[in-house]
Structures are given as C-alpha cells and as structure tokens.
Design an enzyme around this catalytic site. Structure first.
Site, PDB file in Angstrom:
ATOM      1  N   ARG A  15       2.508   0.809  -6.668  1.00 18.33           N
ATOM      2  CA  ARG A  15       2.755  -0.144  -5.585  1.00 18.33           C
ATOM      3  C   ARG A  15       1.481  -0.840  -5.119  1.00 18.33           C
ATOM      4  O   ARG A  15       1.545  -1.873  -4.458  1.00 18.33           O
ATOM      5  CB  ARG A  15       3.387   0.578  -4.409  1.00 18.33           C
ATOM      6  CG  ARG A  15       4.786   0.988  -4.752  1.00 18.33           C
ATOM      7  CD  ARG A  15       5.418   1.793  -3.681  1.00 18.33           C
ATOM      8  NE  ARG A  15       6.823   1.871  -3.967  1.00 18.33           N
ATOM      9  CZ  ARG A  15       7.771   1.330  -3.216  1.00 18.33           C
ATOM     10  NH1 ARG A  15       7.454   0.688  -2.120  1.00 18.33           N
ATOM     11  NH2 ARG A  15       9.025   1.426  -3.554  1.00 18.33           N
ATOM     12  N   GLU A  41       2.451 -12.437 -15.717  1.00 20.28           N
ATOM     13  CA  GLU A  41       2.140 -11.198 -14.985  1.00 20.28           C
ATOM     14  C   GLU A  41       1.348 -10.209 -15.817  1.00 20.28           C
ATOM     15  O   GLU A  41       0.400  -9.624 -15.328  1.00 20.28           O
ATOM     16  CB  GLU A  41       3.451 -10.474 -14.618  1.00 20.28           C
ATOM     17  CG  GLU A  41       4.121 -10.936 -13.392  1.00 20.28           C
ATOM     18  CD  GLU A  41       5.274 -10.003 -13.019  1.00 20.28           C
ATOM     19  OE1 GLU A  41       6.235  -9.925 -13.798  1.00 20.28           O
ATOM     20  OE2 GLU A  41       5.201  -9.375 -11.965  1.00 20.28           O
ATOM     21  N   CYS A  65       0.856  -1.177   0.000  1.00 22.73           N
ATOM     22  CA  CYS A  65       0.000   0.000   0.000  1.00 22.73           C
ATOM     23  C   CYS A  65       0.898   1.235   0.000  1.00 22.73           C
ATOM     24  O   CYS A  65       2.018   1.185   0.499  1.00 22.73           O
ATOM     25  CB  CYS A  65      -0.868   0.014   1.245  1.00 22.73           C
ATOM     26  SG  CYS A  65      -1.853  -1.470   1.413  1.00 22.73           S
ATOM     27  N   HIS A 115       9.626 -35.195 -18.522  1.00 23.13           N
ATOM     28  CA  HIS A 115       9.367 -35.832 -17.233  1.00 23.13           C
ATOM     29  C   HIS A 115       7.991 -35.465 -16.685  1.00 23.13           C
ATOM     30  O   HIS A 115       7.758 -35.576 -15.488  1.00 23.13           O
ATOM     31  CB  HIS A 115      10.467 -35.456 -16.229  1.00 23.13           C
ATOM     32  CG  HIS A 115      11.809 -35.970 -16.651  1.00 23.13           C
ATOM     33  ND1 HIS A 115      12.153 -37.296 -16.561  1.00 23.13           N
ATOM     34  CD2 HIS A 115      12.868 -35.344 -17.216  1.00 23.13           C
ATOM     35  CE1 HIS A 115      13.382 -37.457 -17.034  1.00 23.13           C
ATOM     36  NE2 HIS A 115      13.829 -36.283 -17.456  1.00 23.13           N
ATOM     37  N   LYS A 141       3.968  -3.333  -6.936  1.00 22.14           N
ATOM     38  CA  LYS A 141       5.394  -3.298  -7.261  1.00 22.14           C
ATOM     39  C   LYS A 141       6.260  -3.763  -6.108  1.00 22.14           C
ATOM     40  O   LYS A 141       7.253  -4.443  -6.295  1.00 22.14           O
ATOM     41  CB  LYS A 141       5.766  -1.863  -7.654  1.00 22.14           C
ATOM     42  CG  LYS A 141       7.215  -1.681  -8.076  1.00 22.14           C
ATOM     43  CD  LYS A 141       7.486  -2.382  -9.383  1.00 22.14           C
ATOM     44  CE  LYS A 141       8.929  -2.272  -9.829  1.00 22.14           C
ATOM     45  NZ  LYS A 141       9.240  -3.248 -10.884  1.00 22.14           N
ATOM     46  N   ASN A 170      -0.167   0.257   6.274  1.00 23.08           N
ATOM     47  CA  ASN A 170       0.505  -0.629   5.317  1.00 23.08           C
ATOM     48  C   ASN A 170       1.059  -1.794   6.115  1.00 23.08           C
ATOM     49  O   ASN A 170       1.772  -1.582   7.088  1.00 23.08           O
ATOM     50  CB  ASN A 170       1.643   0.130   4.622  1.00 23.08           C
ATOM     51  CG  ASN A 170       2.458  -0.765   3.705  1.00 23.08           C
ATOM     52  OD1 ASN A 170       1.946  -1.776   3.204  1.00 23.08           O
ATOM     53  ND2 ASN A 170       3.712  -0.417   3.485  1.00 23.08           N
ATOM     54  N   GLY A 171       0.726  -3.017   5.708  1.00 20.16           N
ATOM     55  CA  GLY A 171       1.237  -4.190   6.424  1.00 20.16           C
ATOM     56  C   GLY A 171       0.106  -5.130   6.759  1.00 20.16           C
ATOM     57  O   GLY A 171      -1.005  -5.021   6.208  1.00 20.16           O
ATOM     58  N   LYS A 188       7.120 -13.185 -16.754  1.00 23.54           N
ATOM     59  CA  LYS A 188       6.754 -11.912 -17.373  1.00 23.54           C
ATOM     60  C   LYS A 188       5.418 -12.046 -18.097  1.00 23.54           C
ATOM     61  O   LYS A 188       4.542 -11.217 -17.971  1.00 23.54           O
ATOM     62  CB  LYS A 188       7.857 -11.534 -18.361  1.00 23.54           C
ATOM     63  CG  LYS A 188       8.353 -10.149 -18.404  1.00 23.54           C
ATOM     64  CD  LYS A 188       9.121  -9.605 -17.264  1.00 23.54           C
ATOM     65  CE  LYS A 188       8.672  -9.903 -15.885  1.00 23.54           C
ATOM     66  NZ  LYS A 188       9.601  -9.717 -14.828  1.00 23.54           N
ATOM     67  N   TRP A 201      -3.480  -2.140  -1.561  1.00 24.22           N
ATOM     68  CA  TRP A 201      -3.350  -3.470  -2.164  1.00 24.22           C
ATOM     69  C   TRP A 201      -3.976  -4.398  -1.139  1.00 24.22           C
ATOM     70  O   TRP A 201      -3.419  -4.645  -0.070  1.00 24.22           O
ATOM     71  CB  TRP A 201      -1.886  -3.820  -2.410  1.00 24.22           C
ATOM     72  CG  TRP A 201      -1.718  -5.107  -3.166  1.00 24.22           C
ATOM     73  CD1 TRP A 201      -1.798  -5.278  -4.519  1.00 24.22           C
ATOM     74  CD2 TRP A 201      -1.447  -6.404  -2.625  1.00 24.22           C
ATOM     75  NE1 TRP A 201      -1.595  -6.599  -4.845  1.00 24.22           N
ATOM     76  CE2 TRP A 201      -1.382  -7.314  -3.696  1.00 24.22           C
ATOM     77  CE3 TRP A 201      -1.265  -6.884  -1.338  1.00 24.22           C
ATOM     78  CZ2 TRP A 201      -1.132  -8.676  -3.529  1.00 24.22           C
ATOM     79  CZ3 TRP A 201      -1.019  -8.245  -1.165  1.00 24.22           C
ATOM     80  CH2 TRP A 201      -0.950  -9.120  -2.254  1.00 24.22           C
ATOM     81  N   GLU A 240      12.075 -16.669 -16.102  1.00 23.35           N
ATOM     82  CA  GLU A 240      11.764 -15.237 -16.099  1.00 23.35           C
ATOM     83  C   GLU A 240      10.804 -14.885 -17.254  1.00 23.35           C
ATOM     84  O   GLU A 240       9.867 -14.100 -17.082  1.00 23.35           O
ATOM     85  CB  GLU A 240      13.075 -14.430 -16.187  1.00 23.35           C
ATOM     86  CG  GLU A 240      12.966 -12.947 -16.457  1.00 23.35           C
ATOM     87  CD  GLU A 240      12.168 -12.160 -15.416  1.00 23.35           C
ATOM     88  OE1 GLU A 240      11.791 -12.731 -14.381  1.00 23.35           O
ATOM     89  OE2 GLU A 240      11.893 -10.986 -15.682  1.00 23.35           O
TER      90      GLU A 240
HETATM   91  O1  M6R Z   1      11.624  -5.523  -5.086  1.00 25.37           O
HETATM   92  P1  M6R Z   1      12.047  -6.948  -5.238  1.00 25.37           P
HETATM   93  O2  M6R Z   1      13.084  -7.151  -6.282  1.00 25.37           O
HETATM   94  O3  M6R Z   1      12.470  -7.566  -3.931  1.00 25.37           O
HETATM   95  O4  M6R Z   1      10.737  -7.712  -5.696  1.00 25.37           O
HETATM   96  C1  M6R Z   1      10.729  -9.102  -5.828  1.00 25.37           C
HETATM   97  C2  M6R Z   1       9.510  -9.563  -6.611  1.00 25.37           C
HETATM   98  O5  M6R Z   1       8.344  -9.207  -5.943  1.00 25.37           O
HETATM   99  C3  M6R Z   1       9.485  -8.973  -8.023  1.00 25.37           C
HETATM  100  O6  M6R Z   1      10.630  -9.292  -8.733  1.00 25.37           O
HETATM  101  C4  M6R Z   1       8.258  -9.505  -8.785  1.00 25.37           C
HETATM  102  O7  M6R Z   1       8.374 -10.871  -9.014  1.00 25.37           O
HETATM  103  C5  M6R Z   1       8.094  -8.727 -10.088  1.00 25.37           C
HETATM  104  N1  M6R Z   1       6.746  -8.254 -10.226  1.00 25.37           N
HETATM  105  C6  M6R Z   1       8.427  -9.522 -11.294  1.00 25.37           C
HETATM  106  O8  M6R Z   1       8.211  -8.842 -12.478  1.00 25.37           O
END
Ligand code: M6R
Length: 601
Positions: free
Chosen positions: A27, A481, A2, A497, A596, A99-100, A478, A75, A474
């Site tokens: 965020r 997401e 948040c 497998h 984020k 936040n938390g 991507k 969030w 990765e």
């Molecule tokens: O801020 P951080 O690098 O610690 O974040 C880690 C993950 O939350 C972050 O990489 C997340 O997987 C991304 N949204 C990937 O695109």
C-alpha cells in the site's frame, strides 16, 4: 496509502508490527518505521528510507521482547522521501503514526512556530505531534488531548499514538480506514489501517466510526470513547471469516503474474457466489439513470459497465472519475442510482463521491472486492466481485471481476424490469470466457516473444473501438504503471484527430480487433502503418489484409464471448505489460511512486 500497525500485549510487538507492515507494504513503500516501549519504559524509534527490508536490517539488533509498539509504511505526500520525514514522529512521552493529509497543516504549523514549537520534518503529520505537545501542557487526560488535537485538523486522517507512561495505544480517524481487535484470551491487542494485517491474530474485528477514540490497554477490553469521554457504541463488528488468507505468491515470480493466472478459476467460481449475491439486499425499483463513479482501472471497468448496461437495459449511464465528479456539481435525483466501483473500498475520492451522493439522497450501490471496507459499510447495496486479495499494485484480476460483476448487475436490473433473465446463459458465457483466458495463458510464450521485440520502442498506442475502447485505456495504464514507458489508450477512430502526429517507426499501435466495425478499424490501422508505425493486432478475422498489415499478430477468436470479449483480449494486454516490464527490470509488484490503496484525495 500509508500502512499502520499497532500492538500491545504478550507477543513481541516488534515482530507483530513488522509482520503486519509487511502485509501492508504493497500500500505504500517509500520508507518505514517503528516505535517500541522497552523494558526501562523508554520509547525507542527506528526509521529507514526505502523498503521494509531496510528497516528490518536496522532493527535486527533489537533482541528484547517489546510489549507495545506502533509502525508505519509511508507513501509520501508532504516532504521528501527520507528518514526524517518517515514515521513515527514523536514528542515527549509519545509517538505518532499517520495516514491521510492534514489539509490545514500550513496554517497550524505557522501558528505553532510563532508559539515557539520547532519542527524536525517537512510532514503535515508532525503538526499533530506538536499540537499534542501544546495541548498536553494544560490538559493531563491524554484522551482529551487527542480529541482536542484531532478537532483542530482538517481532512481525511487516521492517527495512532503510543503513550509511554500510560502504556496505551490511542487511535482515531476521520474518513480513513481503521480497524482494531483483541485476541480471544485478552492478552494481545491490535490496531491497523487495514484488518488484512491483523487477520492471523483476531477473530472479531472492530471498525470504529469517525471521531471515536479507540484506547488499547493491557488486560482490558478495547475502549471506544466519545469526545465527551463517555463510552461509545459507534463501531461495527465483523467476523474475521470475511477475510481471505490467500496472500502468498506461490510459485509465481510476482503477485501480478499469479493474479493474472488466477482469472479463469475466479470466473468459474463466480457462479458459486451468485446465489449469495442474489440473497443480498438489492434495489426494488428500476433507476431512471445510473451514474458510475470510480478511479483508475475501476473507472475503466465503469466504462465497460456503461456499454453493457446501456445496451442490455437501455438505462442511460454516465461514468465519471471520482476526483472530478465530486467537484462537478453532478445532476442527479432520487430516482437515479449511483454505482461506485472500487477494489479496495477505501479510495478517498470514491468515498467522498459516495458521501456526496448520499447527501443528495441518491441510493448507492458499490461493486467491491473488500467486504469490510469503508465503502462497503457506507453503501446501500453491495455487489462483491469475489476476486480474493489483490496484492500486485497494478490491478488485473479485480478489473476482470469488476467487469463481470457489472454484467451480473445488468442481469439484476433486467429482472427488475420484468425481463426473464437467464443466469444459466450468463454462467455458460462466463465459462467460455474462463476457457478463452486459459487459452491465452497457455500461449504465454508467443506474448513473451512479442514483448521482447517491442519493449524498447518509444511509444505504445493501445486502440480499440466501442466495447474494446475501455481495454485500450486499461492496457495503456497497465503498461505505464509497471514498465514506466509512454503509453496511451485511444478509440481507434480518434488517433487521426491529433495523436497520429506522434506516430513514427519508434511507435507501436497495439490494436484490439473485433469483428464488428472490422473494416473501419482496419482503415484506422492502415493510417498508422502509412506513417511508419509498427502494428500489433490482437483478435480474429485473419484476412490477408490484416496479416499483411500486422508486424506482430496474436490471433484470437472471441466472437462467441459476446459482451465479455474485451475481457479476454485484455488478458493479452496484462501479459504483454508484464513481460515488457520484466525486460525493463522494474519493480513489478510495487512500481515506483504508487500505492495499492489511494486513501488521500
Ligand atoms: O481500490 P480502487 O479500485 O478504488 O483503486 C482505484 C485505482 O487507484 C486503481 O485501480 C489504480 O488505478 C490501479 N493501480 C490500477 O492498476
């Protein structure tokens, strides 16, 4: 997760808070709200489900100049996304943003309900509000009220309260980000969950430690207060110059695309930062083992780093997801090194893993993008990736720079081992990578065409071997997401497998090909082709067999990049995901359900 912004002073709090929230909206963006004190000394609160623009419309009729306010972008954790659950939550004469996660919210709520307190929302945050109400009945000093309420909650939290009668803002945190500051002339005071929201207003940023209460009041220095109400000196100070202001999209349609395009320049610039990095505090002895800990994309950068460090330095490296590591009773000793990788430097699980390592007496080195972040401040050593602000929720340039920084880390470790390290060679290799990425970017039209052809398929299997395996993971992350499609990353040899059962004509294998293990990789692809899977190959080695087997092909010679070759191939994956998501019409910079910076565990 948040976003929190608070303001007190001569500027219009409504604009300051909304602009601050806008800077933080990436965020968390389920809903947003503000509380303001009006001329009659009343608190008015406005909340709205959805994006900040909805809240902006809602408050567009508020023409007054407000001198105090707090705001929040949410969030959701506890309680659905709706107006009632949005923050701020309020009691008599005060309003709170949070936040938390309050881990003992259920038991506290039960206790309060038994005592006759009524709850309006389903949030854990409201528990703090009702606790404040309860404690205020017997305690008139608001600082004490906040401390007592805060001592009753468990978990990693940051709470900011606006007090109507005192016209003050109170803020406190435990293992959650919090920053505050005041304008040079002492007429305006600010608090936020992220200094990024404050950078245009203040030169000096204060970062209070856990359980220190920050009190913002007009015409006074910000007060930092201990639980016994004595003055506290437990806060750090940073100059705002550490923060960057590159936070616009420019001509790009999305931040993500802009950030993908920034990569060649960032890689080229990296050598300029190395001199500074080389002067920073660093290890003095070679670690016996290295434990890398991170989440999401940063975890995949950790897998990349493992390959590089093990092959160059021959030091054993383990890589763990932070959320698992902390509960896995890790076997580490004082001669080991823990490496934390995080773009934001605020990820709750990574931070908790860092605390665990420190308790075990293990030295912590972090690879970070945000210099003033919590992980930065709590690590023994830091290496900065120097990627500039990454606003797109899907990480792109940070991954590339985390990986590149891990190569630099391997160079530093080799120096410690007495090897003569050739930074000129490292820089040349980086320049070649930058050029290769430029080449890929200049071939965007080819990638767009492929994206157009495959975007409506049912499944996307990214595969790679050895050093390209992390980028298969990765690539799939991507695509999931931002395009909300079923995508998986596998080591090429693993499909047979089990996952091969999923292959049919509606599934595409996006295969990263490198020249080492070429024949084995080709056999793996053949197995998919035989099951009618669609084949997209990326990489060089244009043999007849490869041409015949590929339904789609993106030839790319990466042989001269050595260890860095996966980082070039990965840019193809970034662009492919981006253009598939464009076809799907998703919200690319702020994908659904995500935030984020993941500051809850
Ligand atoms: O801020 P951080 O690098 O610690 O974040 C880690 C993950 O939350 C972050 O990489 C997340 O997987 C991304 N949204 C990937 O695109």
């Amino acid at each position: 997760m948040c976003g929190i912004v608070g303001h007190l002073g001569t500027f219009n709090s409504l604009s300051v808070v909304l602009d601050g929230l806008e800077a933080l909206e990436y965020r968390g963006y389920d809903s947003a709200g503000v509380s303001l004190i009006d001329r009659d000394g009343k608190i008015i609160t406005a909340k709205k489900e959805g994006r900040l623009t909805n809240l902006r419309k809602e408050v567009s009729n508020l023409k007054e100049i407000y001198f105090a306010g707090i705001g929040h972008t949410r969030w959701a954790t506890h309680g659905n996304v709706n107006k009632v659950n949005s923050h701020p939550h309020f009691g008599d004469g005060f309003s709170v943003v949070h936040n938390g996660i309050i881990e003992n919210a259920s038991e506290l709520k039960e206790e309060l309900i038994k005592e006759g307190y009524q709850f309006l929302s389903d949030t854990d945050s409201e528990v703090f509000v009702r606790l404040v109400e309860k404690i205020s009945k017997t305690e008139k000093e608001f600082s004490k009220v906040i401390f007592t309420a805060f001592s009753r909650i468990r978990g990693n939290n940051c709470l900011v309260a606006l007090n109507r009668d005192e016209r003050k803002i109170y803020a406190i945190k435990n293992n959650a980000p919090l920053a505050c500051g005041q304008s040079d002339d002492g007429t305006n005071y600010f608090v936020s969950s992220d200094p990024y929201a404050l950078q245009k207003y203040i030169d000096t940023i204060y970062f209070p430690e856990n359980n220190v209460l920050c009190v913002l009041s007009m015409d006074q220095e910000i007060a930092f207060v201990e639980p016994d109400l004595s003055d506290s000196n437990k806060f750090k100070t940073e100059k705002n110059s550490l923060l960057s202001s590159e936070n616009t999209k420019g001509d790009f349609e999305h931040y993500m695309l802009k950030e993908i395009w920034e990569q060649p320049n960032l890689i080229d610039q990296f050598k300029i930062h190395l001199e500074n990095e080389a002067n920073q505090k660093f290890l003095t002895t070679v670690p016996k083992r290295i434990a890398i800990v991170a989440c999401g994309t940063a975890y995949y950068a950790g897998l990349f780093a493992k390959n590089v460090i093990e092959s160059r330095c021959r030091i054993p490296v383990s890589v763990d997801m932070a959320s698992e590591f902390r509960y896995a009773n890790p076997v580490l000793d004082k001669n080991d090194l823990a490496v934390f990788i995080s773009q934001s430097g605020e990820t709750a699980d990574t931070l908790a893993a860092l605390h665990l390592c420190k308790e075990m007496g293990v030295k912590a080195l972090s690879i970070l993008n945000v210099a003033h972040s919590t992980i930065y401040r709590e690590s023994d050593f830091n290496l900065m990736i120097n990627a500039g602000p990454e606003i797109g929720v899907a990480s792109t340039k940070a991954f590339t720079m985390q990986c590149l920084t891990s190569v630099y880390l391997s160079e530093r470790l080799m120096t410690l081992m007495g090897e003569s390290v050739d930074l000129v060679k490292f820089n040349k290799q980086s320049s070649r990578l930058a050029k290769k990425i430029e080449e890929i970017l200049s071939r965007t039209d080819e990638i767009k065409k492929i994206a157009e052809s495959i975007h409506s398929l049912n499944g996307f299997f990214f595969t790679g071997r050895n050093k390209s395996f992390p980028i298969a993971l990765e690539g799939a992350l991507k695509l999931k997401e931002i395009a909300y499609v079923h995508a998986e990353g596998y080591a090429s040899g693993e499909l047979k497998h089990g996952p091969i059962a999923m292959i049919d004509e509606g599934v595409v294998n996006i295969a990263y090909i490198e020249n080492n293990l070429f024949e084995k990789t080709l056999s793996n692809i053949q197995e998919i082709k035989t099951r009618k899977g669609i084949i997209l190959t990326i990489g060089k080695t244009d043999t007849e067999e490869l041409k015949n087997i590929s339904d789609y092909r993106f030839p790319l010679d990466v042989d001269d990049l050595d260890d860095l070759s996966p980082l070039a191939l990965n840019v193809f994956g970034q662009l492919l995901s981006y253009y598939i998501a464009k076809h799907k019409g998703t919200d690319i910079d702020k994908p659904r359900n995500l935030a984020k910076s993941v500051t809850v565990e």
